[in-house]
Design a protein around this motif. Sequence first.
Motif, PDB file in Angstrom:
ATOM      1  N   LYS A   1       0.978  -1.220   0.039  1.00  0.00           N
ATOM      2  CA  LYS A   1       0.033   0.071   0.029  1.00  0.00           C
ATOM      3  C   LYS A   1       0.826   1.208   0.109  1.00  0.00           C
ATOM      4  O   LYS A   1       1.505   1.533   1.013  1.00  0.00           O
ATOM      5  CB  LYS A   1      -0.861  -0.173   1.287  1.00  0.00           C
ATOM      6  CG  LYS A   1      -1.950  -1.296   1.189  1.00  0.00           C
ATOM      7  CD  LYS A   1      -2.682  -1.247   2.458  1.00  0.00           C
ATOM      8  CE  LYS A   1      -3.851  -2.342   2.383  1.00  0.00           C
ATOM      9  NZ  LYS A   1      -4.534  -2.557   3.585  1.00  0.00           N
TER      10      LYS A   1
ATOM     11  N   ASP B   1      12.245   0.023   1.957  1.00  0.00           N
ATOM     12  CA  ASP B   1      11.570   1.275   2.408  1.00  0.00           C
ATOM     13  C   ASP B   1      11.853   2.472   1.586  1.00  0.00           C
ATOM     14  O   ASP B   1      12.626   2.134   0.272  1.00  0.00           O
ATOM     15  CB  ASP B   1      12.486   1.842   3.899  1.00  0.00           C
ATOM     16  CG  ASP B   1      13.910   1.813   3.479  1.00  0.00           C
ATOM     17  OD1 ASP B   1      14.454   1.563   2.389  1.00  0.00           O
ATOM     18  OD2 ASP B   1      14.723   2.396   4.479  1.00  0.00           O
TER      19      ASP B   1
ATOM     20  N   VAL C   1      10.571   5.438   5.540  1.00  0.00           N
ATOM     21  CA  VAL C   1       9.350   4.590   6.368  1.00  0.00           C
ATOM     22  C   VAL C   1       9.536   3.261   5.519  1.00  0.00           C
ATOM     23  O   VAL C   1       9.869   3.257   4.341  1.00  0.00           O
ATOM     24  CB  VAL C   1       7.957   5.183   6.193  1.00  0.00           C
ATOM     25  CG1 VAL C   1       7.704   6.380   6.952  1.00  0.00           C
ATOM     26  CG2 VAL C   1       7.747   5.208   4.898  1.00  0.00           C
TER      27      VAL C   1
ATOM     28  N   ASN D   1       5.698  -1.094   4.711  1.00  0.00           N
ATOM     29  CA  ASN D   1       4.340  -1.705   5.273  1.00  0.00           C
ATOM     30  C   ASN D   1       3.718  -0.717   6.000  1.00  0.00           C
ATOM     31  O   ASN D   1       2.632  -0.784   6.689  1.00  0.00           O
ATOM     32  CB  ASN D   1       4.651  -2.996   6.076  1.00  0.00           C
ATOM     33  CG  ASN D   1       5.520  -2.703   7.186  1.00  0.00           C
ATOM     34  OD1 ASN D   1       6.429  -1.874   7.125  1.00  0.00           O
ATOM     35  ND2 ASN D   1       5.572  -3.751   8.185  1.00  0.00           N
ATOM     36  N   LYS D   2       4.381   0.595   6.059  1.00  0.00           N
ATOM     37  CA  LYS D   2       4.071   1.654   6.919  1.00  0.00           C
ATOM     38  C   LYS D   2       3.780   2.955   6.009  1.00  0.00           C
ATOM     39  O   LYS D   2       4.137   4.006   6.762  1.00  0.00           O
ATOM     40  CB  LYS D   2       4.930   1.886   8.327  1.00  0.00           C
ATOM     41  CG  LYS D   2       4.554   0.603   9.143  1.00  0.00           C
ATOM     42  CD  LYS D   2       5.449   0.908  10.230  1.00  0.00           C
ATOM     43  CE  LYS D   2       4.995  -0.279  11.411  1.00  0.00           C
ATOM     44  NZ  LYS D   2       5.813   0.083  12.591  1.00  0.00           N
TER      45      LYS D   2
ATOM     46  N   PRO E   1       2.727   6.197   4.642  1.00  0.00           N
ATOM     47  CA  PRO E   1       1.525   6.990   4.877  1.00  0.00           C
ATOM     48  C   PRO E   1       1.155   7.724   3.430  1.00  0.00           C
ATOM     49  O   PRO E   1       1.678   7.566   2.413  1.00  0.00           O
ATOM     50  CB  PRO E   1       2.172   8.216   5.614  1.00  0.00           C
ATOM     51  CG  PRO E   1       3.545   8.367   5.259  1.00  0.00           C
ATOM     52  CD  PRO E   1       4.136   6.920   4.850  1.00  0.00           C
TER      53      PRO E   1
END
Length: 407
Positions: free
Chosen positions: A243, A280, A292, A295-296, A298
């Motif tokens: 995502k 990342d 980031v 998987n994180k 924003p």
Amino acid sequence: MSLKFNTIDDFQLNNKTVLVRVDINSPVDPNTGIILDDTRMRLHAETISELADKGAKTVILAHQSRPGKKDFTTLEQHAHALSKILGRPVIYVEDIFGCAAREKIARLEPGDILLLENVRFYSEEVLKREPHLQAETHMVKKLSSVADYFINDAFATAHRSQPSLVGFSFVLPSGAGRVMEKELKTLYGAVENVQRPCVYVLGGVKVDDSIMVMENVLENGSADLILTTGLVANIFLLASKAKIGKCNAEFIDNKGYSDFIKVAERLIKKFRDKIIIPVDVAVSKDDKRLDVPINKIPDLPIFDIGTETIKLYAQKIRKAKTIFANGPAGVFENPEFSVGTDDILNAIASSEGFSIIGGGHLAAAAVQMGFEGEMDHISSGGGASISLLGGEELPVVKVLEEVADKK
């Protein structure tokens, strides 16, 4: 592939009129109209100087940008810049093939250099046609009537079929200039004699070009690893079900690249062990860099690969024996997000492998960051080099080979 084409060495050029096509398309300040970088002019200086030194009456054909763009302008300023670089006068005429241009050509003396007007001011220049049909254009008919030879030095546009690039070769004895000769011998030589492991670093925003290359080199087995960066990486992240944030997904869609997500899914499925995607990324938060994990991510714009990815990619690059790189890793113009591009170029420069940097933005970044002397080859043409690496036949090269016996 055995290349067979004529070069400057194959012709007696003293007191002959030579049309030479170059690519001196240069960055221009949109506010002042001043040329910002003369790198391409300096590249072609060798060919132009050699022609003049051999006593040729040298007539330069070139373009600047394309219709509708802010930097689509005359070549008058280019003539002044070329004159300084060459250390000899460059005559400029505000005409391409009309009476004014042909009269100027007729009055040239051996050693003289004339720059014609921007060839893209002529509507037929931008029409897509088969190479042999370009020989029937008014430009080719008019200029070939006052010339003896045609030298093509415009490697950066070798992937295009346009009158000034391919038309003259059907009606005049033709050969490659020094830039064209060096590019073709280096790139084809590297492709045919790949040392293992061979690593491709593909990024930037021209996703279609990069994925075309990726498909070709994976299918033919010439690539051992593909390291994805830039917008290419974002598409492969989406294809791997990561995502990446609504704004980044929308950016891909707005660029018209959504269809490539399916292509990326297929490539990942077939070549999972050979395609490396970021672990990342760096997003822009309040105009600052924020690294980031994937998987994180924003809902903020991704502007670079992350620091862990940079370390991973650098390790792979330093173990490579052959490295092909095209496209920056992120928004390298912004110091906050130039880290990925800078460190990847540093890894390539410090590698013992044979390195080729595609033209365009990555080549500019390599020069800007001081790595120019550390690379084995920096191509003058992004589109042409990426097309060649992607297995496409370059129209200019095909034509030069077809007419090689015409002297």
